[in-house]
Design an enzyme around this catalytic site. Sequence first.
Site, mmCIF file in Angstrom:
data_model
loop_
_atom_site.group_PDB
_atom_site.id
_atom_site.type_symbol
_atom_site.label_atom_id
_atom_site.label_comp_id
_atom_site.label_asym_id
_atom_site.label_seq_id
_atom_site.Cartn_x
_atom_site.Cartn_y
_atom_site.Cartn_z
ATOM 1 N N GLU A 108 4.667 -3.820 1.204
ATOM 2 C CA GLU A 108 4.731 -5.280 1.365
ATOM 3 C C GLU A 108 5.900 -5.859 0.583
ATOM 4 O O GLU A 108 6.478 -6.878 0.974
ATOM 5 C CB GLU A 108 3.376 -5.897 0.965
ATOM 6 C CG GLU A 108 2.325 -5.586 2.026
ATOM 7 C CD GLU A 108 0.893 -5.487 1.527
ATOM 8 O OE1 GLU A 108 0.593 -5.965 0.418
ATOM 9 O OE2 GLU A 108 0.070 -4.907 2.270
ATOM 10 N N GLY B 157 -4.462 -2.226 5.881
ATOM 11 C CA GLY B 157 -5.140 -3.437 6.359
ATOM 12 C C GLY B 157 -5.461 -3.419 7.845
ATOM 13 O O GLY B 157 -5.792 -4.450 8.426
ATOM 14 N N HIS C 236 5.797 -1.033 -3.158
ATOM 15 C CA HIS C 236 4.759 -1.224 -2.136
ATOM 16 C C HIS C 236 5.429 -1.677 -0.836
ATOM 17 O O HIS C 236 6.399 -2.439 -0.865
ATOM 18 C CB HIS C 236 3.737 -2.275 -2.614
ATOM 19 C CG HIS C 236 2.503 -2.274 -1.765
ATOM 20 N ND1 HIS C 236 2.480 -2.861 -0.529
ATOM 21 C CD2 HIS C 236 1.278 -1.725 -1.949
ATOM 22 C CE1 HIS C 236 1.282 -2.685 0.016
ATOM 23 N NE2 HIS C 236 0.530 -1.993 -0.838
ATOM 24 N N GLU D 189 1.341 5.578 1.362
ATOM 25 C CA GLU D 189 0.659 4.513 2.096
ATOM 26 C C GLU D 189 1.340 4.330 3.448
ATOM 27 O O GLU D 189 2.334 3.594 3.548
ATOM 28 C CB GLU D 189 0.720 3.200 1.319
ATOM 29 C CG GLU D 189 -0.011 3.233 -0.003
ATOM 30 C CD GLU D 189 -0.515 1.849 -0.400
ATOM 31 O OE1 GLU D 189 -1.701 1.721 -0.662
ATOM 32 O OE2 GLU D 189 0.283 0.891 -0.410
ATOM 33 N N LYS E 57 -3.688 -7.459 -4.486
ATOM 34 C CA LYS E 57 -2.674 -8.207 -3.726
ATOM 35 C C LYS E 57 -2.733 -9.705 -4.093
ATOM 36 O O LYS E 57 -2.979 -10.042 -5.232
ATOM 37 C CB LYS E 57 -2.856 -7.952 -2.226
ATOM 38 C CG LYS E 57 -2.833 -6.446 -1.906
ATOM 39 C CD LYS E 57 -2.676 -6.155 -0.448
ATOM 40 C CE LYS E 57 -2.666 -4.638 -0.242
ATOM 41 N NZ LYS E 57 -2.452 -4.243 1.128
ATOM 42 N N ASN F 101 -5.659 -2.470 -5.672
ATOM 43 C CA ASN F 101 -4.560 -3.436 -5.570
ATOM 44 C C ASN F 101 -5.120 -4.728 -4.977
ATOM 45 O O ASN F 101 -5.428 -4.786 -3.786
ATOM 46 C CB ASN F 101 -3.460 -2.836 -4.674
ATOM 47 C CG ASN F 101 -2.336 -3.816 -4.398
ATOM 48 O OD1 ASN F 101 -2.276 -4.893 -4.997
ATOM 49 N ND2 ASN F 101 -1.443 -3.467 -3.492
ATOM 50 N N SER G 138 -6.499 1.537 4.310
ATOM 51 C CA SER G 138 -7.851 1.412 4.857
ATOM 52 C C SER G 138 -8.837 2.429 4.279
ATOM 53 O O SER G 138 -9.680 2.965 4.995
ATOM 54 C CB SER G 138 -7.814 1.500 6.391
ATOM 55 O OG SER G 138 -7.064 0.427 6.934
HETATM 56 P P1 13P Z 1 -5.910 -1.661 2.514
HETATM 57 O O1 13P Z 1 -6.829 -0.775 1.705
HETATM 58 O O2 13P Z 1 -6.389 -3.065 2.642
HETATM 59 O O3 13P Z 1 -5.542 -1.015 3.814
HETATM 60 O O4 13P Z 1 -4.543 -1.775 1.668
HETATM 61 C C1 13P Z 1 -3.931 -0.642 1.196
HETATM 62 C C2 13P Z 1 -2.854 -1.024 0.262
HETATM 63 O O5 13P Z 1 -1.834 -1.564 0.659
HETATM 64 C C3 13P Z 1 -3.064 -0.769 -1.175
HETATM 65 O O6 13P Z 1 -1.893 -0.935 -1.908
#
Ligand code: 13P
Length: 265
Positions: free
Chosen positions: A98, A174, A96, A168, A11, A9, A214
């Site tokens: 976010e 992150g 997601h 997740e 982002k 992803n 992560s």
């Molecule tokens: P990270 O791997 O940066 O922690 O992000 C995970 C994520 O949100 C993937 O959709």
Amino acid sequence: MRRFLIAGNWKMHLVRAEGMELVDAILEGSVGMPADRELLVIPSFTLLHTIAERIGKRALGLGAQDLHWEASGAYTSGVSAAMLRDAGCEWVLVGHSERRDHFGDSGEVLGRKLRAALAALLRPIYCVGEHLEEREQGRTHELLDRQFHDVLDGLAPAEMQRVVLAYEPVWAIGTGRTATPEIAQETHGFLRSLVASAYGQGVAAETRILYGGSVKPENASELLGQPDVDGALIGGASLMAESFLGIAQAGGQHTSGAQKRTGKT
Ligand code: 13P
């Protein structure tokens, strides 16, 4: 047997030249990848056409990060499922954290998005996960149960078979703080039991459940080694070909949970 799905992803990162460079390196590095794993990149909307052309007929999946629930109409900034198909996507993320936290996507909205994706023959990756506070209060299962039922109730079993789940935990996204393999396995097992109760053991045994938060080459083998972890949804580490491919190569031969439990490999 469930194949690993390793999804990057991207982002809100990478402009066109950077995206092309990354996808070229992934395509080059993924030649000869074991047949038990499938790779997928999920760039921003503006890169989809370009990346689709770059991939061509090669074995790398393409997905989008979101979609609108309506087929068309006066929805400024909306991108429909048909537009995503037209851009070359086969996959789309739904829910997601976010999107939930920064854009206010509710269970109701996500249910509509997921159905719009299915109706257009896109494959949704439906994301769930708790915040730290919820885990600390012992409310993880309650929250996941709600996120599951709010959005996935009432699908036909054949539709559910086209959904991939992604666990997740928000506290792991992150942050560098990955869920332990034990937490991942316990939670994935719980999610699989939800699929089994709602859609039967057969669908549950086939449903892929990805872990995200992560994931790095250094922790991927342990996570992917868990019987109910069927792949990874990767943020930061998917922005470099070396770490994305390092994760994709981790985990050895995937054996599904059922096979692992009965000792048949
Ligand atoms: P990270 O791997 O940066 O922690 O992000 C995970 C994520 O949100 C993937 O959709």
